[in-house]
Motif scaffolding. Structure first.
Motif, PDB file in Angstrom:
ATOM      1  N   ILE A 165      33.044  12.870  28.075  1.00 56.01           N
ATOM      2  CA  ILE A 165      33.037  14.261  27.602  1.00 56.01           C
ATOM      3  C   ILE A 165      33.566  14.325  26.169  1.00 56.01           C
ATOM      4  CG2 ILE A 165      34.104  16.543  27.895  1.00 56.01           C
ATOM      5  CD1 ILE A 165      33.951  16.047  30.942  1.00 56.01           C
ATOM      6  N   THR A 166      34.564  13.516  25.860  1.00 56.66           N
ATOM      7  CA  THR A 166      35.094  13.461  24.486  1.00 56.66           C
ATOM      8  C   THR A 166      33.997  13.066  23.510  1.00 56.66           C
ATOM      9  OG1 THR A 166      37.265  12.873  25.384  1.00 56.66           O
ATOM     10  CG2 THR A 166      36.936  12.525  23.025  1.00 56.66           C
ATOM     11  N   HIS A 167      33.157  12.106  23.912  1.00 53.86           N
ATOM     12  CA  HIS A 167      32.005  11.749  23.072  1.00 53.86           C
ATOM     13  C   HIS A 167      31.048  12.943  22.952  1.00 53.86           C
ATOM     14  CE1 HIS A 167      32.908   7.583  22.393  1.00 53.86           C
ATOM     15  NE2 HIS A 167      32.863   7.264  23.674  1.00 53.86           N
ATOM     16  N   ALA A 168      30.766  13.600  24.074  1.00 56.25           N
ATOM     17  CA  ALA A 168      29.832  14.735  24.065  1.00 56.25           C
ATOM     18  C   ALA A 168      30.328  15.882  23.189  1.00 56.25           C
ATOM     19  CB  ALA A 168      29.590  15.225  25.489  1.00 56.25           C
ATOM     20  N   LEU A 169      31.646  15.996  23.042  1.00 53.21           N
ATOM     21  CA  LEU A 169      32.223  17.042  22.197  1.00 53.21           C
ATOM     22  C   LEU A 169      32.180  16.674  20.714  1.00 53.21           C
ATOM     23  CD1 LEU A 169      35.225  18.145  24.432  1.00 53.21           C
ATOM     24  CD2 LEU A 169      33.181  19.490  23.876  1.00 53.21           C
ATOM     25  N   GLY A 170      31.511  15.572  20.401  1.00 49.08           N
ATOM     26  CA  GLY A 170      31.259  15.234  19.001  1.00 49.08           C
ATOM     27  C   GLY A 170      32.083  14.110  18.426  1.00 49.08           C
ATOM     28  N   HIS A 171      32.897  13.465  19.220  1.00 49.79           N
ATOM     29  CA  HIS A 171      33.714  12.348  18.724  1.00 49.79           C
ATOM     30  C   HIS A 171      33.044  11.051  19.165  1.00 49.79           C
ATOM     31  CE1 HIS A 171      36.859  15.061  17.449  1.00 49.79           C
ATOM     32  NE2 HIS A 171      36.589  15.740  18.552  1.00 49.79           N
ATOM     33  N   HIS A 172      32.186  10.524  18.297  1.00 53.38           N
ATOM     34  CA  HIS A 172      31.319   9.415  18.705  1.00 53.38           C
ATOM     35  C   HIS A 172      31.947   8.037  18.522  1.00 53.38           C
ATOM     36  CE1 HIS A 172      28.308  12.379  19.415  1.00 53.38           C
ATOM     37  NE2 HIS A 172      28.437  12.832  18.187  1.00 53.38           N
ATOM     38  N   THR A 173      32.980   7.928  17.711  1.00 58.15           N
ATOM     39  CA  THR A 173      33.635   6.625  17.530  1.00 58.15           C
ATOM     40  C   THR A 173      35.030   6.655  18.148  1.00 58.15           C
ATOM     41  OG1 THR A 173      34.479   7.301  15.372  1.00 58.15           O
ATOM     42  CG2 THR A 173      32.393   6.096  15.393  1.00 58.15           C
ATOM     43  N   HIS A 174      35.499   5.497  18.536  1.00 51.70           N
ATOM     44  CA  HIS A 174      36.827   5.403  19.171  1.00 51.70           C
ATOM     45  C   HIS A 174      37.905   5.310  18.084  1.00 51.70           C
ATOM     46  CE1 HIS A 174      34.348   3.620  22.569  1.00 51.70           C
ATOM     47  NE2 HIS A 174      34.781   4.798  23.003  1.00 51.70           N
ATOM     48  N   ASP A 175      38.131   6.392  17.382  1.00 48.67           N
ATOM     49  CA  ASP A 175      39.138   6.397  16.319  1.00 48.67           C
ATOM     50  C   ASP A 175      40.337   7.242  16.747  1.00 48.67           C
ATOM     51  OD1 ASP A 175      38.108   8.945  16.165  1.00 48.67           O
ATOM     52  OD2 ASP A 175      37.264   8.720  14.159  1.00 48.67           O
ATOM     53  N   MET A 176      41.234   7.503  15.809  1.00 52.21           N
ATOM     54  CA  MET A 176      42.452   8.244  16.132  1.00 52.21           C
ATOM     55  C   MET A 176      42.144   9.684  16.571  1.00 52.21           C
ATOM     56  SD  MET A 176      44.877   6.094  15.871  1.00 52.21           S
ATOM     57  CE  MET A 176      46.478   6.764  15.546  1.00 52.21           C
ATOM     58  N   LYS A 177      41.142  10.321  15.967  1.00 52.18           N
ATOM     59  CA  LYS A 177      40.777  11.684  16.372  1.00 52.18           C
ATOM     60  C   LYS A 177      40.278  11.677  17.816  1.00 52.18           C
ATOM     61  CE  LYS A 177      39.500  13.401  11.841  1.00 52.18           C
ATOM     62  NZ  LYS A 177      38.399  13.824  10.981  1.00 52.18           N
ATOM     63  N   PHE A 178      39.451  10.693  18.142  1.00 49.23           N
ATOM     64  CA  PHE A 178      38.954  10.548  19.515  1.00 49.23           C
ATOM     65  C   PHE A 178      40.134  10.439  20.473  1.00 49.23           C
ATOM     66  CE2 PHE A 178      37.880   7.992  23.169  1.00 49.23           C
ATOM     67  CZ  PHE A 178      36.653   8.481  23.584  1.00 49.23           C
ATOM     68  N   ASP A 179      41.099   9.598  20.120  1.00 44.93           N
ATOM     69  CA  ASP A 179      42.256   9.383  20.989  1.00 44.93           C
ATOM     70  C   ASP A 179      43.057  10.667  21.177  1.00 44.93           C
ATOM     71  OD1 ASP A 179      43.912   7.304  22.458  1.00 44.93           O
ATOM     72  OD2 ASP A 179      45.402   8.229  21.147  1.00 44.93           O
ATOM     73  N   ARG A 180      43.243  11.425  20.095  1.00 52.06           N
ATOM     74  CA  ARG A 180      43.988  12.683  20.201  1.00 52.06           C
ATOM     75  C   ARG A 180      43.289  13.675  21.129  1.00 52.06           C
ATOM     76  NH1 ARG A 180      45.386  12.035  14.769  1.00 52.06           N
ATOM     77  NH2 ARG A 180      43.530  13.138  14.102  1.00 52.06           N
ATOM     78  N   VAL A 181      41.976  13.808  20.966  1.00 55.33           N
ATOM     79  CA  VAL A 181      41.222  14.738  21.818  1.00 55.33           C
ATOM     80  C   VAL A 181      41.272  14.271  23.267  1.00 55.33           C
ATOM     81  CG1 VAL A 181      38.920  15.655  22.324  1.00 55.33           C
ATOM     82  CG2 VAL A 181      39.731  15.531  19.960  1.00 55.33           C
TER      83      VAL A 181
END
Length: 144
Positions: A78-94
């Motif tokens: 779901i985090t990917h579907a919400l627009g965070h396509h790479t496993h970076d720090m923003k992805f981790d925070r979300v």
């Protein structure tokens, strides 16, 4: 976790969270479709990686294989579907925010202390070193 519960959770999370991200990440407003597989995992061609779940941006679909049919993997996709396509720090925070809000306390704590997550965070803390290393490798390959 039952497939029907995972589907309900997908709808609940996406409906509650999509408005926070639609203007920032330009994610789609409609809820992604979800497909469940009976196989344990899939081999991603040419990478040697075995996936237990994935999000396809083109079809706006989440696929979960038997080993990935749990809350943490669903929230990851779901985090990917919400627009965070790479496993970076923003992805981790979300993902941390979503896990804290929608997972049990035990599941959230297990996620926070996961060795795989810590290795990824260490890599991003040393991002400059990593970029320098890859740049050196690319420069080396230019001259071969």
């Amino acid at each position: 976790m039952k497939i029907s519960n995972l589907t309900k959770l997908l709808h609940q999370i996406y409906e509650n969270e999509v408005n926070r991200f639609v203007n920032i990440t330009h994610c789609r407003r409609e809820i992604p479709s979800i497909r469940f597989y009976t196989e344990s995992y899939t081999d991603i061609v040419f990478t040697g990686i075995r996936a237990i779940g994935y999000y396809c941006q083109d079809t706006h679909e989440i696929a979960l294989f038997r080993k990935g049919q749990n809350k943490q993997i669903l929230i990851h996709e779901i985090t990917h579907a919400l627009g965070h396509h790479t496993h970076d720090m923003k992805f981790d925070r979300v993902m941390c925010c979503l896990m804290k809000k929608y997972a049990s306390k035990r599941e959230y704590e297990a996620f926070l202390h996961s060795p795989k997550r810590h290795n990824r965070l260490k890599m991003y803390k040393n991002k400059d070193k990593l970029i320098a290393y890859h740049q050196k490798e690319l420069d080396r390959l230019k001259y071969l």
